[in-house]
Design a protein around this motif. Structure first.
Motif, PDB file in Angstrom:
ATOM      1  N   ALA A  18       0.828  -1.207   0.000  1.00  0.00           N
ATOM      2  CA  ALA A  18       0.000   0.000   0.000  1.00  0.00           C
ATOM      3  C   ALA A  18       0.864   1.258   0.000  1.00  0.00           C
ATOM      4  CB  ALA A  18      -0.935   0.011   1.209  1.00  0.00           C
ATOM      5  N   LYS A  19       2.034   1.179   0.617  1.00  0.00           N
ATOM      6  CA  LYS A  19       2.956   2.321   0.637  1.00  0.00           C
ATOM      7  C   LYS A  19       3.868   2.327  -0.585  1.00  0.00           C
ATOM      8  CE  LYS A  19       3.058   3.833   5.265  1.00  0.00           C
ATOM      9  NZ  LYS A  19       2.526   5.124   4.983  1.00  0.00           N
ATOM     10  N   GLN A  20       3.658   1.362  -1.486  1.00  0.00           N
ATOM     11  CA  GLN A  20       4.432   1.245  -2.726  1.00  0.00           C
ATOM     12  C   GLN A  20       5.927   1.148  -2.448  1.00  0.00           C
ATOM     13  OE1 GLN A  20       3.052   4.630  -4.965  1.00  0.00           O
ATOM     14  NE2 GLN A  20       1.167   3.607  -5.540  1.00  0.00           N
ATOM     15  N   LEU A  21       6.261   0.357  -1.440  1.00  0.00           N
ATOM     16  CA  LEU A  21       7.654   0.120  -1.087  1.00  0.00           C
ATOM     17  C   LEU A  21       8.070  -1.271  -1.549  1.00  0.00           C
ATOM     18  CD1 LEU A  21       7.730   1.335   2.632  1.00  0.00           C
ATOM     19  CD2 LEU A  21       8.911   2.406   0.726  1.00  0.00           C
ATOM     20  N   SER A  22       9.279  -1.381  -2.057  1.00  0.00           N
ATOM     21  CA  SER A  22       9.825  -2.703  -2.343  1.00  0.00           C
ATOM     22  C   SER A  22      10.347  -3.273  -1.028  1.00  0.00           C
ATOM     23  CB  SER A  22      10.962  -2.600  -3.365  1.00  0.00           C
ATOM     24  OG  SER A  22      12.074  -1.950  -2.780  1.00  0.00           O
ATOM     25  N   LEU A  26      11.991  -1.139   2.133  1.00  0.00           N
ATOM     26  CA  LEU A  26      11.556  -1.355   3.513  1.00  0.00           C
ATOM     27  C   LEU A  26      12.735  -1.810   4.371  1.00  0.00           C
ATOM     28  CD1 LEU A  26       9.393  -1.457   5.682  1.00  0.00           C
ATOM     29  CD2 LEU A  26       8.770  -3.750   4.865  1.00  0.00           C
ATOM     30  N   SER A  27      13.590  -2.621   3.804  1.00  0.00           N
ATOM     31  CA  SER A  27      14.776  -3.084   4.515  1.00  0.00           C
ATOM     32  C   SER A  27      15.639  -1.907   4.967  1.00  0.00           C
ATOM     33  CB  SER A  27      15.585  -4.016   3.608  1.00  0.00           C
ATOM     34  OG  SER A  27      16.842  -4.290   4.173  1.00  0.00           O
ATOM     35  N   ARG A  28      15.842  -0.949   4.069  1.00  0.00           N
ATOM     36  CA  ARG A  28      16.656   0.223   4.427  1.00  0.00           C
ATOM     37  C   ARG A  28      15.964   1.068   5.489  1.00  0.00           C
ATOM     38  NH1 ARG A  28      18.516   1.485  -1.601  1.00  0.00           N
ATOM     39  NH2 ARG A  28      16.314   1.230  -1.816  1.00  0.00           N
ATOM     40  N   LEU A  29      14.636   1.218   5.380  1.00  0.00           N
ATOM     41  CA  LEU A  29      13.904   2.034   6.353  1.00  0.00           C
ATOM     42  C   LEU A  29      13.868   1.389   7.738  1.00  0.00           C
ATOM     43  CD1 LEU A  29      10.835   3.194   4.232  1.00  0.00           C
ATOM     44  CD2 LEU A  29      12.733   4.600   5.011  1.00  0.00           C
ATOM     45  N   ALA A  30      13.683   0.065   7.760  1.00  0.00           N
ATOM     46  CA  ALA A  30      13.492  -0.632   9.034  1.00  0.00           C
ATOM     47  C   ALA A  30      14.792  -1.146   9.631  1.00  0.00           C
ATOM     48  CB  ALA A  30      12.526  -1.798   8.835  1.00  0.00           C
ATOM     49  N   GLY A  31      15.839  -1.247   8.818  1.00  0.00           N
ATOM     50  CA  GLY A  31      17.085  -1.807   9.322  1.00  0.00           C
ATOM     51  C   GLY A  31      17.011  -3.314   9.503  1.00  0.00           C
ATOM     52  N   SER A  57       7.121   0.195  12.526  1.00  0.00           N
ATOM     53  CA  SER A  57       7.452   1.616  12.616  1.00  0.00           C
ATOM     54  C   SER A  57       7.736   2.208  11.241  1.00  0.00           C
ATOM     55  CB  SER A  57       8.661   1.797  13.540  1.00  0.00           C
ATOM     56  OG  SER A  57       9.038   3.147  13.578  1.00  0.00           O
ATOM     57  N   ALA A  58       8.485   1.488  10.419  1.00  0.00           N
ATOM     58  CA  ALA A  58       8.799   1.970   9.070  1.00  0.00           C
ATOM     59  C   ALA A  58       7.558   2.080   8.193  1.00  0.00           C
ATOM     60  CB  ALA A  58       9.820   1.043   8.411  1.00  0.00           C
ATOM     61  N   LEU A  59       6.526   1.288   8.500  1.00  0.00           N
ATOM     62  CA  LEU A  59       5.282   1.304   7.716  1.00  0.00           C
ATOM     63  C   LEU A  59       4.209   2.189   8.349  1.00  0.00           C
ATOM     64  CD1 LEU A  59       5.098  -2.508   6.825  1.00  0.00           C
ATOM     65  CD2 LEU A  59       5.634  -0.605   5.258  1.00  0.00           C
ATOM     66  N   ASP A  60       4.568   2.979   9.348  1.00  0.00           N
ATOM     67  CA  ASP A  60       3.615   3.850  10.059  1.00  0.00           C
ATOM     68  C   ASP A  60       2.494   3.048  10.711  1.00  0.00           C
ATOM     69  OD1 ASP A  60       4.960   6.216   9.470  1.00  0.00           O
ATOM     70  OD2 ASP A  60       3.945   6.402   7.539  1.00  0.00           O
ATOM     71  N   LEU A  61       2.835   1.903  11.280  1.00  0.00           N
ATOM     72  CA  LEU A  61       1.873   1.058  11.981  1.00  0.00           C
ATOM     73  C   LEU A  61       2.222   1.039  13.459  1.00  0.00           C
ATOM     74  CD1 LEU A  61       1.842  -2.015   9.548  1.00  0.00           C
ATOM     75  CD2 LEU A  61       0.131  -0.205   9.697  1.00  0.00           C
TER      76      LEU A  61
END
Length: 198
Positions: A18-22, A26-31, A57-61
């Motif tokens: 839904a956030k159009q992330l690969s 997501l790996s880079r955002l979440a670590g 957290s990276a997905l705003d959840l």
């Protein structure tokens, strides 16, 4: 496949899409390593709490433990807030995608920056509104502010962009459509009222 964790894996994948992330973004955002995200989404690994917190957290959840009796109400509220797809004019839709991309790039560049959380929340609030094409220039300006802050690493610019985004959200929320727009939204026909005597 573990049935009890399948729903969590599905929700995480749906939120990422839904956030159009690969998975890599997501790996880079979440670590969290991309391979681990892949295993989590396919439900082929025991999900560690630390990974779940980082990905959410990276997905705003938000992760919450709720009483079992409250689950149906919470699912209903969640569906109402996430199923509502706003149909934007094409130009607005394209600019919103560019704005989201700029915010994501900033998240990847400086994921620990405290100002990012407020910027993400302001962007999410803006996405839920029906935006008239008159606000297209404002959206472009916001995107340029964010890009400039990233380029110059002037993080106060992020606070300014967040403040401007909130002001724009309020402006859009209070916007009154013109009479032509209101008449364009009227149905092509309406049903006659039934007589009570029939």
């Amino acid at each position: 496949m573990k049935y009890e964790t399948q729903e969590i894996a599905d929700r995480l994948r749906e939120a990422r899409e839904a956030k159009q992330l690969s998975q890599r973004e997501l790996s880079r955002l979440a670590g969290v390593p991309q391979a681990q995200i892949s295993r989590i989404e396919s439900n082929s690994v025991d999900l560690r709490l630390s990974s779940l917190v980082a990905i959410a957290s990276a997905l705003d959840l938000e992760i919450a433990l709720v009483p079992r009796k409250a689950v149906p109400a919470i699912k209903s509220i969640t569906r109402q807030t996430t199923d509502r797809k706003v149909n934007q004019p094409p130009a607005i839709n394209k600019e919103m995608q560019r704005l989201q991309k700029a915010v994501r790039a900033l998240q990847i560049e400086a994921p620990t920056l405290p100002e990012l959380d407020e910027l993400r929340k302001a962007t999410a609030a803006l996405q839920r509104l029906q935006i008239d094409t008159r606000f297209l220039g404002n959206l472009r300006s916001l995107r340029q502010m964010i890009a400039h802050a990233k380029l110059t690493e002037h993080w106060k610019g992020i606070l300014d962009a967040t403040s401007s985004m909130r002001a724009l959200r309020n402006q859009i929320a209070q916007f009154e459509p013109t009479s032509e727009q209101r008449s364009a939204n009227r149905p092509a026909y309406s049903l006659d009222e039934e007589d009570d005597d029939a």
